[in-house]
Design a protein around this motif. Structure first.
Motif, PDB file in Angstrom:
ATOM      1  N   GLY A  17       0.151  -4.893  -8.074  1.00  0.00           N
ATOM      2  CA  GLY A  17       0.516  -3.647  -7.404  1.00  0.00           C
ATOM      3  C   GLY A  17       0.370  -2.443  -8.324  1.00  0.00           C
ATOM      4  N   LEU A  18       0.791  -2.586  -9.573  1.00  0.00           N
ATOM      5  CA  LEU A  18       0.651  -1.504 -10.551  1.00  0.00           C
ATOM      6  C   LEU A  18      -0.815  -1.183 -10.802  1.00  0.00           C
ATOM      7  N   TRP A  21      -2.212   0.627  -7.713  1.00  0.00           N
ATOM      8  CA  TRP A  21      -1.647   1.977  -7.646  1.00  0.00           C
ATOM      9  C   TRP A  21      -2.311   2.901  -8.669  1.00  0.00           C
ATOM     10  N   SER A  25      -4.558   5.903  -7.178  1.00  0.00           N
ATOM     11  CA  SER A  25      -3.907   7.211  -7.325  1.00  0.00           C
ATOM     12  C   SER A  25      -4.525   8.079  -8.403  1.00  0.00           C
ATOM     13  N   GLU A  81     -11.037   6.113  -5.351  1.00  0.00           N
ATOM     14  CA  GLU A  81     -10.750   6.064  -6.781  1.00  0.00           C
ATOM     15  C   GLU A  81     -11.594   7.086  -7.542  1.00  0.00           C
TER      16      GLU A  81
END
Length: 124
Positions: A17-18, A21, A25, A81
């Motif tokens: 998940g990190l 993200w 982001s 991205e």
């Protein structure tokens, strides 16, 4: 044994998940992000990432040479991205150039490009 597996699975899910993200982001794992911008500026490579179909790229690069940078055209088909990463990249480059040439330099560049494009249109 079950607790050990569940903790490992939880750790893997948190790490994944990190990673996703940070990638989406901040464009952290793309060729253009704030970290690569700082590295390029240290090396003396000043470039502004332009996304999309360039309008009169030779005119834009001619004006950019006066301010000692160049446009790097990425293209039209990009990922989220790359969009986010190039935005952070360009923020670093803009801050560097505004510190070097002053706050109103982007308006000057736009005005010069517009006048050169208009002059080329009149010539044709």
């Amino acid at each position: 044994m079950k607790k050990k597996i569940s903790y490992c699975l939880l750790g893997v899910l948190l790490f994944a998940g990190l990673y996703v993200w940070l990638r989406v982001s901040f464009g952290l794992f793309t060729p253009y992000n704030s970290w690569t911008a700082r590295q390029d500026l240290k090396k003396g490579k000043v470039q502004y990432i332009a996304i999309g179909l360039p309008v009169m790229p030779q005119v834009r690069n001619q004006v950019a040479q006066q301010y000692e940078f160049e446009y790097n055209y990425v293209g039209c088909v990009v990922t989220t991205e790359l969009l986010n990463g190039s935005e952070y990249y360009n923020q670093e480059v803009k801050a560097y150039l505004e510190k070097k040439y002053g706050e109103g330099m982007w308006e000057n560049i736009k005005r010069k490009c517009d006048s050169l494009i208009a002059a080329n249109a009149i010539d044709k």
